[in-house]
Design an enzyme around this catalytic site. Structure first.
Site, PDB file in Angstrom:
ATOM      1  N   ASP A  42       0.829  -1.209   0.000  1.00  0.00           N
ATOM      2  CA  ASP A  42       0.000   0.000   0.000  1.00  0.00           C
ATOM      3  C   ASP A  42       0.862   1.256   0.000  1.00  0.00           C
ATOM      4  OD1 ASP A  42      -2.831  -1.070   2.038  1.00  0.00           O
ATOM      5  OD2 ASP A  42      -2.047  -1.719   0.103  1.00  0.00           O
ATOM      6  N   ALA A  43       1.975   1.187   0.742  1.00  0.00           N
ATOM      7  CA  ALA A  43       2.843   2.366   0.837  1.00  0.00           C
ATOM      8  C   ALA A  43       3.459   2.680  -0.523  1.00  0.00           C
ATOM      9  CB  ALA A  43       3.929   2.121   1.864  1.00  0.00           C
ATOM     10  N   GLU A  44       3.885   1.625  -1.222  1.00  0.00           N
ATOM     11  CA  GLU A  44       4.471   1.850  -2.552  1.00  0.00           C
ATOM     12  C   GLU A  44       3.411   2.413  -3.501  1.00  0.00           C
ATOM     13  OE1 GLU A  44       5.784  -2.231  -2.835  1.00  0.00           O
ATOM     14  OE2 GLU A  44       7.874  -1.619  -2.850  1.00  0.00           O
ATOM     15  N   TYR A  45       2.215   1.870  -3.363  1.00  0.00           N
ATOM     16  CA  TYR A  45       1.122   2.333  -4.201  1.00  0.00           C
ATOM     17  C   TYR A  45       0.843   3.815  -3.940  1.00  0.00           C
ATOM     18  CZ  TYR A  45      -3.568   2.931  -6.078  1.00  0.00           C
ATOM     19  OH  TYR A  45      -4.649   3.405  -6.766  1.00  0.00           O
ATOM     20  N   GLU A 125      -9.998  34.264  16.987  1.00  0.00           N
ATOM     21  CA  GLU A 125     -10.469  33.392  15.893  1.00  0.00           C
ATOM     22  C   GLU A 125     -11.819  32.786  16.242  1.00  0.00           C
ATOM     23  OE1 GLU A 125      -7.694  30.175  15.542  1.00  0.00           O
ATOM     24  OE2 GLU A 125      -6.292  31.374  14.383  1.00  0.00           O
ATOM     25  N   LYS A 127     -14.180  29.598  16.794  1.00  0.00           N
ATOM     26  CA  LYS A 127     -13.985  28.205  17.180  1.00  0.00           C
ATOM     27  C   LYS A 127     -14.993  27.356  16.399  1.00  0.00           C
ATOM     28  CE  LYS A 127     -13.419  25.127  21.101  1.00  0.00           C
ATOM     29  NZ  LYS A 127     -14.165  24.030  20.516  1.00  0.00           N
ATOM     30  N   ASP A 129     -17.115  24.341  15.048  1.00  0.00           N
ATOM     31  CA  ASP A 129     -17.650  23.129  15.659  1.00  0.00           C
ATOM     32  C   ASP A 129     -17.614  22.005  14.623  1.00  0.00           C
ATOM     33  OD1 ASP A 129     -18.762  21.489  17.491  1.00  0.00           O
ATOM     34  OD2 ASP A 129     -20.772  22.347  17.386  1.00  0.00           O
ATOM     35  N   ARG A 148      -7.664  13.434  14.591  1.00  0.00           N
ATOM     36  CA  ARG A 148      -6.940  13.715  15.818  1.00  0.00           C
ATOM     37  C   ARG A 148      -6.779  12.461  16.682  1.00  0.00           C
ATOM     38  NH1 ARG A 148      -7.422  17.076  21.125  1.00  0.00           N
ATOM     39  NH2 ARG A 148      -9.141  15.739  21.677  1.00  0.00           N
ATOM     40  N   GLU A 182      -9.774  22.222  11.041  1.00  0.00           N
ATOM     41  CA  GLU A 182     -11.077  21.631  11.324  1.00  0.00           C
ATOM     42  C   GLU A 182     -11.839  21.422  10.017  1.00  0.00           C
ATOM     43  OE1 GLU A 182     -11.255  21.419  14.664  1.00  0.00           O
ATOM     44  OE2 GLU A 182     -13.357  21.210  15.220  1.00  0.00           O
ATOM     45  N   TYR A 234      -5.931  26.162  11.518  1.00  0.00           N
ATOM     46  CA  TYR A 234      -5.637  27.071  12.626  1.00  0.00           C
ATOM     47  C   TYR A 234      -4.334  26.731  13.329  1.00  0.00           C
ATOM     48  CZ  TYR A 234      -8.094  23.184  14.774  1.00  0.00           C
ATOM     49  OH  TYR A 234      -8.508  21.934  15.134  1.00  0.00           O
ATOM     50  N   LYS A 305      -5.386  33.399  21.029  1.00  0.00           N
ATOM     51  CA  LYS A 305      -4.045  32.796  21.052  1.00  0.00           C
ATOM     52  C   LYS A 305      -2.990  33.869  21.210  1.00  0.00           C
ATOM     53  CE  LYS A 305      -5.568  29.133  18.025  1.00  0.00           C
ATOM     54  NZ  LYS A 305      -5.641  28.596  16.660  1.00  0.00           N
ATOM     55  N   LYS A 329     -16.121  30.079  25.317  1.00  0.00           N
ATOM     56  CA  LYS A 329     -17.309  29.398  24.811  1.00  0.00           C
ATOM     57  C   LYS A 329     -18.547  30.292  24.865  1.00  0.00           C
ATOM     58  CE  LYS A 329     -17.253  25.371  24.176  1.00  0.00           C
ATOM     59  NZ  LYS A 329     -16.723  24.018  24.336  1.00  0.00           N
ATOM     60  N   CYS A 421     -28.127  -0.186  46.341  1.00  0.00           N
ATOM     61  CA  CYS A 421     -27.685  -0.168  44.951  1.00  0.00           C
ATOM     62  C   CYS A 421     -28.766  -0.800  44.076  1.00  0.00           C
ATOM     63  CB  CYS A 421     -26.377  -0.935  44.825  1.00  0.00           C
ATOM     64  SG  CYS A 421     -25.892  -1.206  43.122  1.00  0.00           S
ATOM     65  N   CYS A 424     -27.097  -4.364  42.427  1.00  0.00           N
ATOM     66  CA  CYS A 424     -26.795  -5.598  43.169  1.00  0.00           C
ATOM     67  C   CYS A 424     -27.521  -5.674  44.509  1.00  0.00           C
ATOM     68  CB  CYS A 424     -25.293  -5.740  43.372  1.00  0.00           C
ATOM     69  SG  CYS A 424     -24.618  -4.571  44.550  1.00  0.00           S
ATOM     70  N   CYS A 439     -22.123   2.367  46.227  1.00  0.00           N
ATOM     71  CA  CYS A 439     -22.495   0.969  46.461  1.00  0.00           C
ATOM     72  C   CYS A 439     -21.322   0.255  47.117  1.00  0.00           C
ATOM     73  CB  CYS A 439     -22.837   0.309  45.130  1.00  0.00           C
ATOM     74  SG  CYS A 439     -22.813  -1.480  45.181  1.00  0.00           S
ATOM     75  N   CYS A 445     -20.742  -6.495  42.389  1.00  0.00           N
ATOM     76  CA  CYS A 445     -21.769  -5.673  41.748  1.00  0.00           C
ATOM     77  C   CYS A 445     -21.508  -5.653  40.249  1.00  0.00           C
ATOM     78  CB  CYS A 445     -21.737  -4.261  42.323  1.00  0.00           C
ATOM     79  SG  CYS A 445     -22.896  -3.157  41.517  1.00  0.00           S
TER      80      CYS A 445
END
Ligand code: IVH
Length: 688
Positions: A42-45, A125, A127, A129, A148, A182, A234, A305, A329, A421, A424, A439, A445
């Site tokens: 795969d790497a060669e490809y 900047e 953020k 989503d 990530r 993102e 970013y 930043k 936020k 509980c 249990c 508990c 449990c």
């Protein structure tokens, strides 16, 4: 990239090379997809393919109309392969108020030791989503893309990102450039996609973020291509040359290479520099007002930043987030609904958590039917009762919460928290000074056992694929696993013949479990599920003690007031509560037995020093007196990033004492012990 594309080809050579590569690739495509008998790896490809793509981008006029680069994957890969991020992909700490932002700036000022009048220039900047990605360019050509993941290892989504990011960068980009940003879906695309899904009788996506995630992590990159995803960048990982002294210098350069930068989102690609808290607040309210009118994708806040990269470097990171950036936020969205029931969930450590079952309601694009009620006191304080009309809120990716009660039902009665509980039947206890009922059933449990196993095999612990909740539950119920060590002693002959299992899946599980037998010390500690010992604490412990044997020896010697106890508390970030939890864990005979059993099955790797090449790696240092060239906090962080342990008190184990001005009793003690004492300048010379 290969030397082939690096050296400049003339047009005639390029044409011939494009034709040759196209033929070669088509041949391999056929072998791979139709005959299932590839001749190359795969790497060669991938290398061949990248070469061709690079040339086609530079000489589009010679690209063949049926070029193999235009056909994206026929058969999906069995699953995404992993990509290790050489430079970790970080996350951000959050600020929810002006006050939080102010405190963050003050911390930076203190850390860097800046005077009041020194301006800290910030870049403001949006953020986004969406989902973060890393894209590697070599000599301006896109060669690899990844998610990530856990920040250290992501999934290879090269083929999916290919249709979203430019395949080639212009204007002399650095030889190696890892672009981070993102991927997102605009609200318009999202609605169009959902309309299509609905018409086709397929499930709709809850929000643009989920739609983007579903579209990006497609084994068939053709689907990704059709979904109209976009990206903004970013940040960067590896980069082979510096493009200036500031973040904004870099952002401007990235724009020139042909990349979309989120900092340049605003009119005329203006990068917003903010010079004071007042400017930050003005920026925040201006964007909040335009959030839906001027921006066609979802943002969940702003990011500030520090612009100077030398300051970023000095500030460094804590845990998984940089000190030099913060996410401001937007406030949580609130809605009203009915609380239909209160159920008690039992967690891994036996905590009984009350959960509100709600009449499903849409909050900020997500259907919500559960919310946390935290604990007994919170329920009493808000007087939450079954049948109430309640206000709930959800902020970002945190669990929805019940904020307040609007109205009670007629004749309703206050909720009484159970004292047993629900799983249990064991007694639950609420210790003095604690808010939670717990508990007492321990491993008998089922909830705790299964949860403990789930934690044990989870991604940041032993990371065993193929052992999900369902399998664990079934193995537990049938008595196949009673202790985590049993995972390593499974009888595969018995598993093979279980319903839903076969030769192949049992063999896969065996392979995954065998792979997990080699484990890093920090993952091992984290996997044990000791109270108050999360990932960060586990890493601190691993780094401090270096090897499993050292760690265990020290933990067995723990006793409040002992040497081992004070040594443990010298770790920056370690407190009495965590020390007590470690002590309690090692105090229990069944935990010590568990460790002994696990030792027989595992190879626990020593923790690598952070920068093993550094002169102070693995050494214990103590700072005393006033430092003049950097603050104590910065000096400490710097030493730790070079692999040193920073202790608060002097002992025979101290390797170096760094004595600033007006050093007092510690210096005296160090001298008495005959320790190596360095001046601040000598220390700086030593760490370079
Ligand atoms: S900077 C070293 N800037 O938000 C700092 N992140 O909640 C790395 N995100 O993991 C992140 N917009 O996926 C940065 N303008 C922006 C961002 C941004 C969205 C995401 C990113 C990060 C997450 C943290």
């Amino acid at each position: 990239m290969s030397s082939q594309t690096e050296k400049l080809l003339d047009a005639r050579e390029a044409k011939a090379e494009i034709e040759r590569l196209s033929r070669e690739l088509s041949h391999h495509d056929k072998l791979y997809h139709q005959e299932d008998s590839p001749e190359i790896t795969d790497a060669e490809y991938d290398l061949l393919r990248r070469k061709l793509e690079g040339l086609e981008a530079r000489f589009p006029e010679f690209a063949l109309p049926d070029s193999p680069t235009q056909k994206v994957g026929f058969t999906p890969a069995p699953k995404f392969s992993k990509v290790r991020h050489k430079i970790p992909m970080l996350s951000l700490n959050n600020a929810f108020s002006e006050e939080d932002v102010k405190e963050w700036l003050e911390r930076i000022r203190r850390f860097l030791g800046l005077p009041e009048q020194e301006e800290i220039v910030l870049i403001g900047e949006l953020k986004i989503d969406g989902l973060s990605f890393s894209a590697r360019y070599e000599h301006g050509i896109f060669v690899q893309g990844s998610t990530r993941g856990d920040g250290e290892t992501g999934e290879d989504i090269t083929k999916n990102l290919q249709s979203i990011l430019p395949s080639i960068l212009t204007h002399n980009p650095p030889a190696v450039l890892e672009v981070r940003g993102e991927v997102y879906m605009s609200r318009g695309e999202f609605e169009a996609l959902n309309a299509k899904q609905k018409a086709a009788g397929k499930p709709e996506f809850a929000n643009p973020r989920n739609a983007a995630a579903g579209s990006l992590r497609q084994l068939d990159p053709e689907i990704t291509r059709q979904r109209g995803l976009k990206y903004y960048m970013y940040g960067w990982g590896e980069i082979s040359e510096t493009l200036g002294e500031t973040y904004s210098d870099h952002i401007t350069a990235f724009g020139k290479f042909g990349l979309h930068t989120i900092a340049g989102f605003f009119e005329n690609n203006t990068v917003y520099t903010l010079h004071s808290v007042e400017e930050v607040i003005r920026f925040y309210s201006a964007i909040s007002n335009q959030r839906y009118s001027k921006i066609d994708f979802n943002i969940d806040g702003l990011v500030y930043k520090v612009n100077r990269l030398d300051w970023q470097q000095r500030l460094g990171t804590v845990g998984r987030a940089p000190r030099w950036a913060i996410a401001h936020k937007f406030p949580a969205e609130q809605v009203v609904t009915t609380l239909e029931n209160i159920e008690i969930q039992v967690g891994r450590t036996g905590t009984l958590t009350p959960v509100a079952r709600l009449k499903p309601v849409n909050v900020a694009g997500v259907m919500v039917s559960n919310a946390t009620l935290h604990n007994e006191d919170e329920i009493a304080r808000k007087d939450v009762r079954i049948g109430d009309t309640v206000v709930i809120q959800r902020a970002g990716d945190v669990i929805p919460q019940v904020v307040a009660v609007r109205t009670h039902l007629e004749n309703s009665v206050p909720y009484i928290f159970p004292h047993t509980c629900p799983v249990c039947g064991s007694y639950a206890v609420r210790e003095e000074g604690e808010v939670a009922w717990r508990c007492t059933g321990g491993l008998i449990c089922a909830a705790q056992a299964v949860e403990r196993f789930r934690h044990f095999v989870s991604r940041n612990a032993f990371d065993i694929e193929g052992l999900g909740e369902k399998q664990i539950q079934a193995f537990w119920e049938d008595g196949l696993i009673r202790s985590p060590a049993d995972i390593f002693r499974l009888d595969y002959a018995k598993i093979r013949i279980r319903e839903g299992w076969g030769e192949k899946s049992a063999a896969n599980l065996e392979a995954a479990i065998n792979k997990a037998r080699t484990v890093s010390l920090s993952r091992f500690i984290y996997a044990l599920g000791i109270r108050h010992t999360g990932e960060i604490t586990a890493k601190l412990l691993a780094r401090h003690y270096g090897s499993y044997a050292h760690w265990k020896q020290a933990m067995l010697a723990l006793e409040p007031g002992s040497d081992a106890w004070s040594d443990l508390l010298t770790i920056d970030g370690m407190g009495e509560i965590m020390a007590n939890a470690l002590y309690a864990f090692f105090h229990e005979a069944h935990n010590r037995e568990l460790l002994a059993e696990l030792e027989k099955e595992l190879r626990i790797e020593d923790a690598a020093a952070v920068e093993s090449g550094s002169a102070i790696s693995g050494k214990t240092v103590v700072f005393t007196g006033t430092l003049t060239r950097m603050t104590r906090g910065e000096a400490k962080a710097r030493a730790e990033s070079l692999g040193a342990k920073v202790a608060g008190s002097v002992s025979a184990k101290t390797d170096y004492m760094i004595a600033g001005e007006e050093a007092g009793s510690k210096l005296k003690k160090a001298a008495e012990l005959g320790l190596k004492i360095l001046s601040e300048d000598e220390w700086l010379a030593m760490i370079g």
